[in-house]
Every structure is written in structure tokens, then in C-alpha cells.
Scaffold this motif. Structure first.
Motif, short mmCIF file in Angstrom:
data_model
loop_
_atom_site.label_atom_id
_atom_site.label_comp_id
_atom_site.label_asym_id
_atom_site.label_seq_id
_atom_site.Cartn_x
_atom_site.Cartn_y
_atom_site.Cartn_z
N MET A 1 9.24 14.80 1.88
CA MET A 1 8.85 15.29 3.19
C MET A 1 8.91 14.15 4.20
N LYS A 2 9.34 14.49 5.41
CA LYS A 2 9.56 13.46 6.43
C LYS A 2 8.24 12.99 7.00
N ALA A 3 8.07 11.68 7.02
CA ALA A 3 6.84 11.10 7.54
C ALA A 3 6.83 11.13 9.06
N PRO A 4 5.66 11.27 9.67
CA PRO A 4 5.58 11.20 11.13
C PRO A 4 5.84 9.78 11.61
N SER A 5 6.02 9.62 12.91
CA SER A 5 6.32 8.30 13.47
C SER A 5 5.76 8.19 14.88
N TYR A 112 -7.58 2.80 4.89
CA TYR A 112 -6.29 2.33 5.41
C TYR A 112 -6.42 1.02 6.16
N GLY A 113 -7.63 0.54 6.33
CA GLY A 113 -7.80 -0.80 6.88
C GLY A 113 -7.07 -1.86 6.08
N ARG A 114 -6.93 -1.62 4.78
CA ARG A 114 -6.23 -2.59 3.92
C ARG A 114 -4.79 -2.79 4.38
N ALA A 127 0.70 -9.44 -1.27
CA ALA A 127 0.69 -8.72 -2.55
C ALA A 127 -0.41 -7.66 -2.57
N GLU A 128 -1.57 -7.97 -1.98
CA GLU A 128 -2.69 -7.02 -1.96
C GLU A 128 -2.38 -5.80 -1.10
N TRP A 129 -1.88 -6.01 0.12
CA TRP A 129 -1.66 -4.83 0.96
C TRP A 129 -0.43 -4.05 0.52
N ARG A 130 0.55 -4.71 -0.09
CA ARG A 130 1.72 -3.96 -0.56
C ARG A 130 1.36 -3.04 -1.73
N ARG A 131 0.52 -3.48 -2.64
CA ARG A 131 0.17 -2.61 -3.76
C ARG A 131 -0.84 -1.53 -3.35
N ALA A 132 -1.46 -1.71 -2.17
CA ALA A 132 -2.48 -0.76 -1.73
C ALA A 132 -1.91 0.62 -1.46
N TYR A 133 -0.64 0.73 -1.08
CA TYR A 133 -0.07 2.05 -0.82
C TYR A 133 -0.20 2.95 -2.05
N ASP A 134 0.23 2.44 -3.20
CA ASP A 134 0.14 3.22 -4.43
C ASP A 134 -1.32 3.46 -4.83
N GLU A 135 -2.18 2.47 -4.61
CA GLU A 135 -3.60 2.63 -4.95
C GLU A 135 -4.23 3.73 -4.10
N ILE A 136 -3.89 3.75 -2.83
CA ILE A 136 -4.45 4.76 -1.93
C ILE A 136 -3.92 6.15 -2.28
N ASN A 137 -2.64 6.25 -2.56
CA ASN A 137 -2.08 7.55 -2.94
C ASN A 137 -2.75 8.09 -4.21
N ALA A 202 5.11 6.04 6.27
CA ALA A 202 6.24 6.19 5.34
C ALA A 202 5.79 6.18 3.89
N ARG A 203 4.75 5.41 3.56
CA ARG A 203 4.34 5.24 2.17
C ARG A 203 3.20 6.15 1.73
N THR A 204 2.45 6.73 2.69
CA THR A 204 1.26 7.49 2.29
C THR A 204 1.21 8.90 2.88
N HIS A 205 2.30 9.35 3.46
CA HIS A 205 2.39 10.73 3.95
C HIS A 205 2.83 11.60 2.78
N THR A 206 1.89 12.31 2.19
CA THR A 206 2.16 13.07 0.97
C THR A 206 1.90 14.56 1.19
N ALA A 207 2.40 15.38 0.28
CA ALA A 207 2.20 16.83 0.39
C ALA A 207 0.73 17.19 0.26
N TYR A 208 -0.02 16.43 -0.54
CA TYR A 208 -1.43 16.75 -0.76
C TYR A 208 -2.35 16.10 0.27
N ALA A 209 -1.86 15.08 0.99
CA ALA A 209 -2.68 14.43 2.02
C ALA A 209 -1.76 13.92 3.13
#
Length: 264
Positions: A1-5, A112-114, A127-137, A202-209
Motif C-alpha cells: 500500500m502506498k505510503a502518504p507523503s 515514533y520519537g525514536r 543503528a538504534e533508529w534504523r532498527r526501530a521501524y521493525d520494532e514499532i511495526n 514509508a517504513r511504518t504505514h501498514t494495513a493494520y496501522a
């Protein structure tokens, strides 16, 4: 799904000043009814509010909660973590603030402050903020799988309008408490924050959230748009009819009120 911008803002029908009060009354009545159903059906929900400074987050939250029973919602104003919170994983403190069944919690700033302020200001390593996308999802998927509804809103405003609002706050004694040194720090780093927000969408726009961007340039249009969106998302799949009384309550009521009682 296309992320907003932030580079292609959604177009919403503008609410005129003359229509605003009527539109606000209508949507707040709807929100009150939806909250009653959330309580009765034990739906729990999270409204995650992010955005640029002076974009309208506070005004939206104020009008969202105005018609609600205060026993069944909470507003969580998120500030910098304290010493105990810094001693844990950054998501730890948010687990403590999640709503119970039948409740709605509104987060004024979020996990999302991270990937926003901590990324831009260097409070988190790359390294911390890059891995946070997957952690948040994963965090949000866990909540949704457990029955929670997550509504994510990002309020934006142009630099010119943001500046006008900051000046107005400074010139209005009752509003001066809203201005902090961070407003000026963030203003100077607007491009960096926009870039971080684009990566976040781009990284956290998901169908469930999913994310929804709210163009805050016209305050009243932004409020009505966001309030209607919350009412729509909260009621999605929710039985809005009054819940049936339990047989025990009916028995007690008939014993107490007899023929005075008319349950239809």
C-alpha cells in the motif's frame, strides 16, 4: 500500500467559519455515541498524534475528548524519558500507558520519537533508529492482533503559517506557555524533520496501522477532518446498537421498580 507523503498533501473539503460550530457539534455527538459503544463492547483504541510544532495537535485533542466520559479515556503527553525509562528498552514506557478494554488513550507524541526527534537530534544512534521501524511495526501488530484499534495522525503546516502561530502565541499572554526553546530548535531543522517523517511513513504505514496526514493550514478544516476520521475508525466493525441488559440486571431492576419499568 502506498505510503502518504508531506509532498502530496491530501485534499479535504474546507469547512467555512460559518459551518464550523454545526460541524463540530455533529461530530462530537457522534464521538460520544461511539465512545459509549466502545465502553459497552469493550473495544480499546489508541490515537497516536504526531506532527510539526503549532500544526494543531493540541486543539484537535481538546475537541476530541470534550464530549467523552473522562473515566474511559486518558491523554498521554509524552516528554523526554526519565532516568528509569532510559534504563529500559524505549518501548517499555509505552507499554505502561496502553488502554484497558473499553478505553481510548490519546498519545500526544508517541514511540515514533525514536525515528523523529531522537534521530534528528542525535539522541539515538543510527543503528538504534534504523532498527526501530521493525520494532514499532511488531509492537503495533501485537496490539492490533490483541484487539486494539490504532489510529495514527500526523499534523503538518507550512513554515509561513507555523511562524504566524508562534508569533501569535508569544503575543498572547495566555498562550505563551505553549512556546518552548524546542520550537525554535525544530524550526531550524524543519527539512531534517520532514525527511525523517517521510522515512517513517514509508517504513511504518501498514494495513493494520496506517498513517493519515492532516493538513493543518486551516485549523477548523483540520479539526473536523481529524475528528470525523477518528469517529470513522473507532466505529469500523463496531456494533453501535445499545448492548443488551444482562438477565441479572433485568431481574434486579424489575424487583426494584416493578411496573414503573418499561424496557421495551
Amino acid at each position: 500500500m502506498k505510503a502518504p507523503s508531506l509532498h502530496r498533501l491530501p485534499k479535504f473539503e474546507k469547512v467555512s467559519n460559518g459551518d464550523y460550530e454545526a460541524a463540530l457539534k455533529t461530530v462530537q455527538e457522534r464521538l460520544a455515541a461511539v465512545q459509549a459503544s466502545c465502553i459497552g463492547r469493550r473495544r480499546r483504541a489508541i490515537v497516536a498524534v504526531e506532527g510539526l510544532d503549532a500544526a494543531g495537535k493540541g486543539g484537535f485533542i481538546q475537541r476530541l475528548t470534550a464530549p467523552w466520559d473522562p473515566r474511559f479515556f486518558d491523554v498521554q503527553p509524552i516528554k523526554a524519558p526519565d532516568a528509569e525509562e532510559r534504563a529500559h528498552h524505549y518501548l517499555w514506557r509505552f507499554w505502561q500507558k496502553l488502554p484497558a478494554h473499553g478505553e481510548v488513550n490519546i498519545f500526544d507524541r508517541t514511540w515514533y520519537g525514536r525515528v523523529l526527534v531522537e534521530r534528528v537530534e542525535g539522541f539515538a544512534t543510527e543503528a538504534e533508529w534504523r532498527r526501530a521501524y521493525d520494532e514499532i511495526n511488531a509492537f503495533e501488530k501485537t496490539l492490533v492482533d490483541d484487539g486494539a484499534v490504532i489510529i495514527k495522525l500526523f499534523f503538518t503546516v507550512s513554515q509561513e503559517e507555523q511562524d504566524e502561530r508562534l508569533v501569535e502565541r508569544l503575543e498572547t499572554p495566555a498562550k505563551r506557555w505553549k512556546v518552548s526553546p524546542e520550537d525554535f530548535r525544530n524550526r531550524l531543522k524543519r527539512d531534517a524533520y520532514v525527511e525523517a517523517a517521510e522515512d517513517m511513513f514509508a517504513r511504518t504505514h501498514t494495513a493494520y496501522a496506517p498513517w493519515t496526514i492532516i493538513d493543518g493550514e486551516h485549523k477548523k478544516t483540520a479539526r473536523i477532518t481529524a475528528l470525523n476520521l477518528v469517529a470513522e475508525r473507532l466505529s469500523d466493525g463496531l456494533d453501535l446498537s445499545p448492548p443488551a441488559l444482562s438477565p441479572d440486571i433485568v431481574k434486579l431492576a424489575k424487583a426494584a421498580f416493578g411496573k414503573k419499568l418499561n424496557l421495551g
